[in-house]
Design a protein around this motif. Structure first.
Motif, PDB file in Angstrom:
ATOM      1  N   MET F 218       0.832  -1.207   0.000  1.00 29.72           N
ATOM      2  CA  MET F 218       0.000   0.000   0.000  1.00 29.72           C
ATOM      3  C   MET F 218       0.862   1.250   0.000  1.00 29.72           C
ATOM      4  SD  MET F 218      -3.255  -0.688   2.478  1.00 29.72           S
ATOM      5  CE  MET F 218      -3.733   1.033   2.329  1.00 29.72           C
ATOM      6  N   SER F 221       2.115   1.787  -3.498  1.00 31.41           N
ATOM      7  CA  SER F 221       1.045   2.312  -4.354  1.00 31.41           C
ATOM      8  C   SER F 221       0.756   3.762  -4.034  1.00 31.41           C
ATOM      9  CB  SER F 221      -0.242   1.512  -4.146  1.00 31.41           C
ATOM     10  OG  SER F 221      -0.138   0.246  -4.723  1.00 31.41           O
ATOM     11  N   ARG F 224       3.659   6.008  -5.225  1.00 28.86           N
ATOM     12  CA  ARG F 224       3.687   6.179  -6.685  1.00 28.86           C
ATOM     13  C   ARG F 224       2.519   7.039  -7.135  1.00 28.86           C
ATOM     14  NH1 ARG F 224       5.628   0.531  -7.366  1.00 28.86           N
ATOM     15  NH2 ARG F 224       7.848   0.888  -7.113  1.00 28.86           N
ATOM     16  N   GLY F 225       1.362   6.786  -6.543  1.00 30.22           N
ATOM     17  CA  GLY F 225       0.189   7.590  -6.899  1.00 30.22           C
ATOM     18  C   GLY F 225       0.444   9.060  -6.624  1.00 30.22           C
ATOM     19  N   GLN F 228       2.965  10.649  -9.081  1.00 32.23           N
ATOM     20  CA  GLN F 228       2.442  10.898 -10.428  1.00 32.23           C
ATOM     21  C   GLN F 228       1.206  11.786 -10.426  1.00 32.23           C
ATOM     22  OE1 GLN F 228       1.860   7.077 -12.381  1.00 32.23           O
ATOM     23  NE2 GLN F 228       3.957   6.514 -11.890  1.00 32.23           N
ATOM     24  N   TYR F 278     -10.292   2.569  -1.148  1.00 32.19           N
ATOM     25  CA  TYR F 278      -9.322   2.688  -2.244  1.00 32.19           C
ATOM     26  C   TYR F 278      -9.209   1.391  -3.029  1.00 32.19           C
ATOM     27  CZ  TYR F 278      -7.126   0.975   1.864  1.00 32.19           C
ATOM     28  OH  TYR F 278      -6.902   0.273   3.011  1.00 32.19           O
ATOM     29  N   ILE F 279     -10.096   0.426  -2.758  1.00 31.88           N
ATOM     30  CA  ILE F 279     -10.077  -0.788  -3.569  1.00 31.88           C
ATOM     31  C   ILE F 279     -11.443  -1.012  -4.231  1.00 31.88           C
ATOM     32  CG2 ILE F 279      -9.768  -3.299  -3.584  1.00 31.88           C
ATOM     33  CD1 ILE F 279      -7.678  -3.082  -1.522  1.00 31.88           C
ATOM     34  N   PRO F 282     -13.034   2.497  -6.231  1.00 34.69           N
ATOM     35  CA  PRO F 282     -12.411   2.851  -7.516  1.00 34.69           C
ATOM     36  C   PRO F 282     -12.795   1.881  -8.634  1.00 34.69           C
ATOM     37  CG  PRO F 282     -10.765   2.897  -5.761  1.00 34.69           C
ATOM     38  CD  PRO F 282     -12.034   2.394  -5.146  1.00 34.69           C
ATOM     39  N   ALA F 283     -12.841   0.582  -8.298  1.00 37.25           N
ATOM     40  CA  ALA F 283     -13.207  -0.394  -9.320  1.00 37.25           C
ATOM     41  C   ALA F 283     -14.639  -0.160  -9.793  1.00 37.25           C
ATOM     42  CB  ALA F 283     -13.031  -1.806  -8.770  1.00 37.25           C
ATOM     43  N   ALA F 284     -15.549   0.073  -8.850  1.00 37.82           N
ATOM     44  CA  ALA F 284     -16.941   0.306  -9.236  1.00 37.82           C
ATOM     45  C   ALA F 284     -17.080   1.573 -10.072  1.00 37.82           C
ATOM     46  CB  ALA F 284     -17.819   0.391  -7.992  1.00 37.82           C
ATOM     47  N   ARG F 286     -15.068   2.818 -12.198  1.00 37.77           N
ATOM     48  CA  ARG F 286     -14.641   2.623 -13.578  1.00 37.77           C
ATOM     49  C   ARG F 286     -15.784   2.137 -14.454  1.00 37.77           C
ATOM     50  NH1 ARG F 286      -9.630   3.346 -16.324  1.00 37.77           N
ATOM     51  NH2 ARG F 286      -8.605   4.757 -14.884  1.00 37.77           N
ATOM     52  N   PRO F 290     -17.236   6.145 -15.794  1.00 35.23           N
ATOM     53  CA  PRO F 290     -15.927   6.054 -16.455  1.00 35.23           C
ATOM     54  C   PRO F 290     -15.313   7.404 -16.768  1.00 35.23           C
ATOM     55  CG  PRO F 290     -17.682   5.140 -17.867  1.00 35.23           C
ATOM     56  CD  PRO F 290     -18.278   5.423 -16.531  1.00 35.23           C
ATOM     57  N   GLU F 291     -16.138   8.450 -16.787  1.00 36.37           N
ATOM     58  CA  GLU F 291     -15.593   9.771 -17.116  1.00 36.37           C
ATOM     59  C   GLU F 291     -14.801  10.377 -15.960  1.00 36.37           C
ATOM     60  OE1 GLU F 291     -18.718   9.020 -16.940  1.00 36.37           O
ATOM     61  OE2 GLU F 291     -19.712   9.203 -18.898  1.00 36.37           O
ATOM     62  N   PRO F 294      -9.481   8.668 -12.115  1.00 34.21           N
ATOM     63  CA  PRO F 294      -8.907   7.916 -10.989  1.00 34.21           C
ATOM     64  C   PRO F 294      -7.740   8.655 -10.348  1.00 34.21           C
ATOM     65  CG  PRO F 294      -9.091   6.534 -12.936  1.00 34.21           C
ATOM     66  CD  PRO F 294      -9.431   7.916 -13.356  1.00 34.21           C
ATOM     67  N   LEU F 298      -8.275   8.383  -6.425  1.00 36.50           N
ATOM     68  CA  LEU F 298      -7.375   7.395  -5.828  1.00 36.50           C
ATOM     69  C   LEU F 298      -6.244   8.060  -5.051  1.00 36.50           C
ATOM     70  CD1 LEU F 298      -6.478   4.332  -8.022  1.00 36.50           C
ATOM     71  CD2 LEU F 298      -7.100   4.401  -5.626  1.00 36.50           C
TER      72      LEU F 298
END
Ligand SMILES: Nc1ncnc2c1ncn2[C@@H]1O[C@H](COP(=O)(O)O)[C@@H](O)[C@H]1O
Ligand SMILES: Nc1ncnc2c1ncn2[C@@H]1O[C@H](COP(=O)(O)O)[C@@H](O)[C@H]1O
Ligand SMILES: Nc1ncnc2c1ncn2[C@@H]1O[C@H](COP(=O)(O)O)[C@@H](O)[C@H]1O
Ligand code: NA
Ligand code: NA
Ligand code: NA
Lengths: 328, 101, 101, 101, 328, 328
Positions: F218, F221, F224-225, F228, F278-279, F282-284, F286, F290-291, F294, F298
């Motif tokens: 974690m 992640s 890196r998140g 970026q 955060y798991i 985010p998946a839902a 997408r 979708p617009e 993340p 995230l």
């Protein structure tokens, strides 16, 4: 010798042999890459934590610092010697000789673990700071090797397209094994025996079992590597994979003698020096010396030197440690 | 209508970020990296399962762009491939939503 | 200049070594194997997650070569596909460093 | 002889089943889904390792069919891509065993 | 019956039910393939080691060897019977019937483990050599099936392009489950109770928990397989998946009776014979009989027979074992 | 404060810090995706089982049911408040604000675990039904967010090509965390303390250790998140990630006060409300929105709010729980 035998018949070594046998018989079985990588991280966390907890029990002495320094010097030095031997006795070109030399200067953490166990079984103690030595010995060898490869035009004048300032430095000094080993060491140091109590079942109790599974996979890799790569290895190259650990061991023994290291610590420093990398260094070489052939350095390190060390080597290294302590 | 090209670059996993930087620097609007699991070349085989260090792994990078952008990028890639393995093919393709490239 | 062709062969993972041997025996200089995660054909779906035995997994094999080499290999592949699933496409491509094929 | 086309669709993993349904509904005889591991677009990078939720993962869907079937499917895909990311290329290919498409 | 109930309500079976329910409700959840494969290897190592340690405690008797032989004979024999039933009662063609028959001649190691547990709960002992029987019963069935499929032109005259001498033999005799099971058995035998002491926390203590996670995944696979594949299964085929285990069980019971096996061992031999493979055999069939349809044999074995065995079957098999020992 | 410090120096938090540091220093190390996903499933199984076993010890009271209801109401409510704050104080558009709001209404199970530990260390008990509350709070927030996003044309009139009736509902209500959490809870409830005895070594003893490895990942992640994504976050957005948990905490504290919850339970309800997903979410998102970007939701949830909660937040939430019990 009892120790040697009980090491040979320990489940860990037997699972390595099983993997190797399966690969040589051309079984298709394999351990998923993700599992192998996960186990590698686990093992390094466990080793780091254990070393850190040990270190938290004693203050940092000058002696300890000197041993750390010795490790760094050895890692810089061994590749030089390995390179000379390779160039004199084999037909490897400069780049391949340098890349192979880097592996022998760096270390194998599984060999280290096997030696720790053998040392314990022989009735000796060893200090947690040897884990720090292991971490410190991972990279200097790479620097020596890059220097050796670039001498006389072996390297490139201008950087590869797309390569980035500091990219190699990060790969070399912040690769997974160093980050996890050093990180876990520091965490073990901070948290101490008590603070790591709750994670003992995972990191201590399971350690030997996970190692079995990991060595099964190492055996499979080593066996497959040997089967596919042995044709690329001349007799002289294979010979190097067998005598070089002994050469390294003698040099390390001299260092250990000079520093007056106790038997357990000396045996581990000698083992580290005699061991060769097969995870961190091959990855770094792909970036730093892409022209070198993995089928040479990987087969040699994982297929020849690793099995030699965990079976015949370690008892010899313990014997050497006894010798310099006047107990041989 | 512009002609679109699809670059497919097979390269060592360890070196793929270099290739990605070349593509980005060259102005390609995107790329996608797909991991490979085995391969053969130069009379050597590799496979994820033979190599604990994963140092032999290759990846396939796919990048689509219009011809004007792709051509100069190809030269840069050629330079990268002086040092690395790399199999590069370029295919003429039709695209949906050409505006995005 | 020689024409280069890119073979793309979608085949069962269990059988992919057979295809690889055909490519090697046929003199192709290399190939790369990419694992798939799901698929559909013949009104059946498969997915890595539906099958503990992984016996339904497919892979995509990419192999690039010059036309003179590719043509005879394609016949051999046709023979292999008598027994196995296999979707084979051949695309004309431009290559960098044609010398290596 | 019929012309065969190869559709390659790069789309979010989370949404790939939607694309698969479009392909099935459109009468394509098959497709294969390949997982990607990293990518770049729109000045953002993604990688499997940066995102615990895997919500940024992309996949590559390959589907081969004859032109008569592919054309109408492409329109449907265009509709899907109103909502999702998606890079679609279409390539003319030669196939073995054309009967199966 | 208490045993039956406590088996039904054990976490292991409940997690299988959870997975199955999630799949049938079309949840998208999944266990990564690498994790599932890693767990499968772990389970076989643990089972093999345990069996080997047990075997190391007693000398190899003729009785044990006879049981091993019985297992081999049963594995050769059952596919023949299964094939006849399939051809007489279902519309499966020769190749599909042969492929399916192979699954029923081979074994399911998870069913074996569940039976071991139920036997223990019922107050009986079982010998470590049953693990060896399990390993030996994996493959003979495949050979029978290949013979059945090739009779009358079902097979090919000339080998498939790219196929290699010995390729199938290696796949069949050196697949992961055999290598790991037999290898770990031998290692457990050599190392003995004492030598495997350090790996107990990993291979013994964790076993039941890992099994839960593995069965969650099996439930997901079985449920998805059923949802997608049930349309391809006729009523008669599903029926076969339910009565065939009972047929096999009766035949095995006769063998056990003839050999005078004690209750625990008999129950396990019966269970092995009644169980059907869903990992090793499907993989082998893809190479050996690519024309056969996985959606038939996999759905039947994993979706129908496995759940039947672990819920209703095992209590019946224990009862059969009691019966032949005159305690029914 | 002692608790706060010992939390900060616990291996779990230290490994998170290690991961974050490695990522910010741009180390290339990573934990394989399959391992991370496997650990997430393990952690949820372990938490669910534990909660279920706890619940099996006491009958279901009205008080417990009221707490479950409170959780659901809070999960529906918080996104509304979060959405208003986001629209008023940041420049996020409707869709991005709604997607982000959904994360804050849902929960983080790791934060919950860290709080459970801190509560225990502070000398308080907590009930197993809080795990059920956690499961129930996962999804209502998503429904509120979809409603917010669609108000005034934010949504689409006709469904996306290829989307399927019920697809989103399944994704939202049958995602892995809910299936495993609820499933394991029910299994723990059925099997009870005794029935889960054999799986304790895996699910209880290893828990803290696995958590360390998971938090290392974690941290990687999150780091890196952040590296970026931080350019896409305005100061006001980052601010939201820091004050929103406190706002949620106060609202939850009011609920806990009204229900007269004991300190331990109150602290956990407050923590759940203050935590952000955060798991699962985010998946839902997408699929559902979708617009939305993340890189905003995230980075905010994993990179800003999670570290805030596990370091500073939890001690505050325990303090709040003491306050409403008149012990502040
Ligand atoms: N002609 C080719 N077609 C596809 N992949 C290739 C080809 N040649 C090489 N490769 C890939 O590149 C790797 C290295 O190639 P080589 O440098 O020839 O050993 C191989 O292992 C393959 O994965
Ligand atoms: N037209 C196609 N395009 C791409 N992949 C295909 C196609 N047809 C079949 N496949 C792949 O091959 C597998 C087996 O196909 P089939 O033999 O038709 O069931 C499918 O599950 C797909 O992965
Ligand atoms: N031109 C392209 N070529 C290949 N892949 C692309 C391209 N553009 C976008 N992608 C893929 O689609 C993802 C999302 O793109 P975007 O919507 O531009 O951020 C990227 O991360 C890539 O994986
Ligand atoms: Na060394
Ligand atoms: Na059987
Ligand atoms: Na919340």
């Amino acid at each position: 010798m009892d120790v040697a035998l009980s090491t040979l018949l320990s489940p860990i070594i037997l699972f390595f042999a099983l993997g190797m046998a399966a690969a040589l018989l051309r079984s298709q079985m394999s351990v998923p890459e993700a599992i192998a990588k996960g186990m590698a991280i686990y093992l390094m966390m466990a080793i780091g934590l254990k070393g850190g907890v040990e270190m938290s029990k004693n203050p940092l002495t000058t002696e300890v610092l000197l041993v750390l320094l010795a490790g760094i010097v050895l890692s810089f030095l061994i590749p030089l010697i390995a390179f000379i031997f390779l160039r004199l006795t084999t037909k490897l070109d400069q780049v391949n000789a340098a890349a192979t030399a880097a592996h022998y200067g760096s270390i194998s953490i599984v060999t280290f673990v096997a030696a720790t166990e053998a040392v314990r079984l022989s009735g000796f103690d060893s200090g947690g700071h040897l884990v720090a030595v292991a971490a410190l010995m991972e990279t200097p060898a790479i620097i020596t090797a890059l220097f050796l490869a670039s001498r006389g035009g072996g390297g490139r004048e201008k950087p590869v397209a797309g390569s980035e300032q500091g990219e190699l430095v990060r790969e070399v000094f912040l690769n997974a094994s160093i980050v996890v080993l050093v990180g876990a060491l520091v965490i073990g140091w901070i948290a101490g025996e008590e603070g790591t109590e709750t994670v003992r079942p995972f990191f201590v109790d399971l350690f030997q079992g996970v190692l079995c599974l990991f060595l099964l996979d190492m055996g499979l890799s080593a066996g497959r590597g040997l089967r596919q790569g042995w044709r690329q290895l001349s007799v002289m190259t294979v010979g190097f994979g067998l005598y070089m650990p002994l050469v390294s061991a003698c040099i390390a023994a001299a260092f250990a003698y000079a520093l007056g290291m106790p038997v357990g610590d000396a045996a581990l420093l000698i083992t580290l020096t005699a061991s060769a990398s097969y995870i961190a260094v091959p990855a770094a070489m792909r970036l730093a010396l892409p022209e070198a052939k993995p089928s040479i350095y990987l087969t040699l390190s994982l297929g020849v030197t690793f099995p030699f060390n965990v079976t015949i080597g370690i008892p010899i290294y313990i014997y050497l440690a006894l010798l310099i302590n006047g107990q041989g | 209508m512009e002609k679109h090209l699809r670059i497919e670059l097979i390269i060592e996993r360890m070196a793929h970020k270099r290739a990605c930087r070349v593509l980005e620097a060259g102005g390609m609007t995107g790329y996608t990296v797909v991991p490979a699991m085995a391969g053969y070349g130069n009379s050597k085989r590799w496979s994820r399962d033979t190599d604990l260090s994963a140092s032999g792994d290759m990846v396939v990078i796919i990048s689509i762009g219009d011809e004007a952008k792709v051509r100069p990028v190809l030269d840069q890639i050629g330079d990268l491939l002086g040092a690395h393995i790399g199999v590069v093919t370029v295919t003429e393709v039709e695209v949906l939503r050409p505006g995005r490239f």
